[in-house]
Motif scaffolding. Structure first.
Motif, mmCIF file in Angstrom:
data_model
loop_
_atom_site.group_PDB
_atom_site.id
_atom_site.type_symbol
_atom_site.label_atom_id
_atom_site.label_comp_id
_atom_site.label_asym_id
_atom_site.label_seq_id
_atom_site.Cartn_x
_atom_site.Cartn_y
_atom_site.Cartn_z
ATOM 1 N N PHE A 10 19.388 -34.953 31.738
ATOM 2 C CA PHE A 10 18.028 -35.544 31.241
ATOM 3 C C PHE A 10 17.644 -34.826 30.258
ATOM 4 C CE2 PHE A 10 13.688 -36.595 31.471
ATOM 5 C CZ PHE A 10 13.667 -38.208 31.623
ATOM 6 N N VAL A 11 17.019 -35.408 29.111
ATOM 7 C CA VAL A 11 16.476 -34.838 28.178
ATOM 8 C C VAL A 11 14.940 -35.039 28.144
ATOM 9 C CG1 VAL A 11 16.234 -34.434 25.448
ATOM 10 C CG2 VAL A 11 18.485 -34.362 26.839
ATOM 11 N N SER A 12 14.133 -34.202 27.914
ATOM 12 C CA SER A 12 12.637 -34.163 27.817
ATOM 13 C C SER A 12 12.278 -33.887 26.296
ATOM 14 C CB SER A 12 11.653 -33.392 28.761
ATOM 15 O OG SER A 12 11.863 -34.028 30.061
ATOM 16 N N LEU A 13 11.961 -34.701 25.615
ATOM 17 C CA LEU A 13 11.487 -34.524 24.016
ATOM 18 C C LEU A 13 10.184 -34.225 24.210
ATOM 19 C CD1 LEU A 13 13.641 -37.306 23.276
ATOM 20 C CD2 LEU A 13 14.055 -35.077 22.020
ATOM 21 N N VAL A 14 9.932 -32.839 23.896
ATOM 22 C CA VAL A 14 8.414 -32.402 24.317
ATOM 23 C C VAL A 14 7.729 -31.768 23.169
ATOM 24 C CG1 VAL A 14 7.173 -30.461 25.544
ATOM 25 C CG2 VAL A 14 8.975 -31.522 26.808
ATOM 26 N N SER A 15 6.568 -32.268 22.933
ATOM 27 C CA SER A 15 5.776 -31.969 21.940
ATOM 28 C C SER A 15 4.934 -30.599 22.320
ATOM 29 C CB SER A 15 4.867 -32.962 21.245
ATOM 30 O OG SER A 15 5.378 -33.991 20.899
ATOM 31 N N ALA A 16 5.041 -29.537 21.550
ATOM 32 C CA ALA A 16 4.133 -28.428 21.869
ATOM 33 C C ALA A 16 2.770 -28.311 21.464
ATOM 34 C CB ALA A 16 4.923 -27.130 21.667
ATOM 35 N N GLY A 17 2.297 -29.146 20.473
ATOM 36 C CA GLY A 17 1.051 -29.027 19.966
ATOM 37 C C GLY A 17 1.201 -27.824 18.785
ATOM 38 N N PRO A 18 0.267 -27.458 18.245
ATOM 39 C CA PRO A 18 0.270 -26.750 16.988
ATOM 40 C C PRO A 18 0.487 -25.414 17.237
ATOM 41 C CG PRO A 18 -1.844 -26.843 17.682
ATOM 42 C CD PRO A 18 -1.424 -27.769 18.467
ATOM 43 N N GLY A 19 0.672 -24.997 18.553
ATOM 44 C CA GLY A 19 1.030 -23.182 18.650
ATOM 45 C C GLY A 19 0.111 -22.682 19.647
ATOM 46 N N ASP A 20 -1.106 -23.261 19.784
ATOM 47 C CA ASP A 20 -1.915 -22.737 20.813
ATOM 48 C C ASP A 20 -1.480 -23.022 22.315
ATOM 49 O OD1 ASP A 20 -3.985 -21.922 22.546
ATOM 50 O OD2 ASP A 20 -5.812 -22.493 21.491
#
Length: 253
Positions: A10-20
């Motif tokens: 399974f693949v989770s395409l995760v958005s990490a935000g800007p870096g914080d």
């Protein structure tokens, strides 16, 4: 079809935000802790990866303008390879992956390979930059629309098919991604299409990182600055009625 299970393969395409790392969503942090393989971008590394399982395999597939980087086809192949091997995979992207994050190419590759996936949204760098500058992106009557545009096409140059009427609209908050190199040319086009050079502008560099820098200026002044500047850190450009100078906020309706 995408679903929310996290069984192997399974693949989770995760958005990490800007870096914080504190701007990660709870769901993003949870998926990182469950992943056996994490494919991460340069801008989604550092403290964000502290949420990953210490036993997870971490693979850098970052893309940076002007630097050697992984080809998108290679990233797609790695996602499919690890998922087909029965692993829980996280594809970690900076900001929100749905906004100029090359998300579609990876979705197509996973769909064609029959790999189940989910998309976990994140804080876009545009929202983070506005918050860091203490400004909203919209306001009643004077900024009822916000638009995200790219300052670079696939060749790294200013796109040829710009909707000049839209980007030169003085009543809109416009956010330019990947536009540091092309902004002088963009600014000239804005001026040619009626946007005053005195329009307030904000340059936000390395948003969400300890060395974050915010510069409040005007479209003309920023274009002159970008003409001389060397691009080292990722940056965003915001211009419009809400990118006011310091404490000189415009009168509110």
């Amino acid at each position: 079809m995408p679903h929310s299970d996290t069984e192997p393969g399974f693949v989770s395409l995760v958005s990490a935000g800007p870096g914080d790392p504190e701007l990660l969503t709870l769901k993003a942090a949870k998926r990182l802790s469950q992943a056996q393989v994490v494919l991460f971008d340069d801008l989604a590394s550092g403290p964000v990866l502290d949420h990953a399982d210490p036993q997870a395999q971490l693979i850098s597939v970052g893309k940076r303008a002007g630097r050697p980087s992984a080809r998108q086809e290679h990233v797609n192949a790695l996602l499919v390879e690890h998922a087909r091997a029965g692993r829980r995979v996280v594809r970690l992207k900076s900001g929100d992956s749905g906004i100029f994050g090359r998300l579609e190419e990876e979705l197509i590759a996973l769909t064609e390979a029959g790999i189940p996936f989910e998309i976990i949204p994140g804080v876009t760098s545009a929202s983070a930059a506005a918050a860091a500058a203490g400004m909203p992106l919209t306001r009643r009557l004077t900024a009822r629309r916000v638009q995200f545009v790219t300052g670079a096409d696939v060749t790294g140059h200013l796109p040829e098919d710009i909707n000049w009427a839209a980007v030169a609209d003085p009543s809109v908050t416009t956010v330019v991604f990947m536009g540091q190199r092309s902004f002088p040319k963009l600014a000239q086009g804005l001026c040619d299409h009626g946007l005053p050079g005195t329009t307030p502008a904000l340059f936000a560099e390395a948003v969400g990182h300890p060395h974050q820098r915010l510069i409040r200026t005007t479209v003309d002044e920023l274009a002159a600055m970008m003409q001389r500047a060397e691009v080292i850190q990722p940056g965003l450009i915001l211009y419009g009625p809400l990118a006011f100078h310091g404490d000189q906020a415009p009168d509110r309706p």
